[in-house]
Design an enzyme around this catalytic site. Structure first.
Site, mmCIF file in Angstrom:
data_model
loop_
_atom_site.group_PDB
_atom_site.id
_atom_site.type_symbol
_atom_site.label_atom_id
_atom_site.label_comp_id
_atom_site.label_asym_id
_atom_site.label_seq_id
_atom_site.Cartn_x
_atom_site.Cartn_y
_atom_site.Cartn_z
ATOM 1 N N ASP A 112 0.848 -1.189 0.000
ATOM 2 C CA ASP A 112 0.000 0.000 0.000
ATOM 3 C C ASP A 112 0.885 1.241 0.000
ATOM 4 O O ASP A 112 2.063 1.194 0.349
ATOM 5 C CB ASP A 112 -0.896 -0.041 1.245
ATOM 6 C CG ASP A 112 -1.826 1.145 1.356
ATOM 7 O OD1 ASP A 112 -2.254 1.665 0.307
ATOM 8 O OD2 ASP A 112 -2.117 1.562 2.491
ATOM 9 N N ASP A 169 -0.368 5.029 0.857
ATOM 10 C CA ASP A 169 -0.663 6.015 1.901
ATOM 11 C C ASP A 169 -0.708 5.340 3.266
ATOM 12 O O ASP A 169 -1.494 4.428 3.497
ATOM 13 C CB ASP A 169 -1.986 6.715 1.614
ATOM 14 C CG ASP A 169 -1.968 7.401 0.262
ATOM 15 O OD1 ASP A 169 -1.033 8.173 0.010
ATOM 16 O OD2 ASP A 169 -2.879 7.140 -0.551
#
Length: 220
Positions: free
Chosen positions: A33, A35
């Site tokens: 991922d 953020d």
């Protein structure tokens, strides 16, 4: 993130290794991922929120609870949810996020491991005027242009096939009820208090032993 709701990739000078890795049935596929895992969404948001709205209440990082920033701000004071959203919908928000400590170095190392394919798997916000472009620009800035090939933009990570997903969101749901990947929860200010039930696992930071997590999947 939060929030919205993320490379690696072939390093320069090593295209043959990357091609062999992709072709190998033994290659471990890792989704990372963006953020809250690579980029400091929470810290970047708080700095810009306080700068734009210096007289409004805010949630300190140690008091963050729950994945959705806008929901917690909405409970703090009427109208704060919309103001929070306006921060990450603004130009340059995503591009100006700082990398989390050790993130860039760790993911570059991960991408260089034998029989390992690494992709940034990130969900852009629905207000797409700036976000998708800035995510690509951020990766190019911190990882280099070769890594752009390793970006997966999707609103539904459950439909992406992989062995591991490293993500700070505790609950990842979508069209596929049984995703192929094991979700490794990356520790963030909003989820550190959660007690995971085995066999769920955490990666506390990029200083943690992420290689051991990858190796545990290779042994199966």
């Amino acid at each position: 993130m939060h929030r919205l709701r993320g490379c690696c990739a072939r390093p320069r000078g090593a295209p043959l290794r990357a091609e062999r890795s992709r072709a190998s049935s033994r290659a471990l596929r890792v989704l990372v991922d963006m953020d809250g895992v690579l980029a400091d969404f929470e810290g970047g948001f708080l700095r810009k929120f306080r700068a734009r709205f210096p007289d409004l209440p805010f949630v300190a990082l140690e008091d963050r609870r729950g994945f959705w920033v806008s929901e917690q701000y909405g409970r703090l004071q009427p109208g704060l949810s919309e103001k929070a959203i306006s921060i990450w919908e603004s130009k340059d928000f995503f591009f100006e996020l700082e990398p989390l400590p050790g993130a860039v170095e760790a993911v570059k190392q991960m991408a260089n491991l034998q029989n390992t394919d690494v992709f940034i798997c990130t969900s852009p916000i629905k207000m797409f005027k700036y976000c998708p472009y800035e995510k690509y620009a951020w990766v190019e800035k911190h990882f280099g242009p070769d890594f752009l090939e390793q970006i997966v933009l999707t609103r539904d990570k459950t439909v992406i096939s992989a062995d591991l997903l490293i993500d700070d969101r505790p609950d990842i749901t979508g069209a596929e009820p049984h995703p192929s990947w094991e979700h490794i929860l990356f520790t963030s200010c909003h989820n550190y208090h959660l007690q995971l039930q085995p066999p769920r696992r955490r990666l506390h930071s990029w200083a943690d032993d992420w290689k051991a997590i990858l190796d545990s999947k290779r042994l199966r």
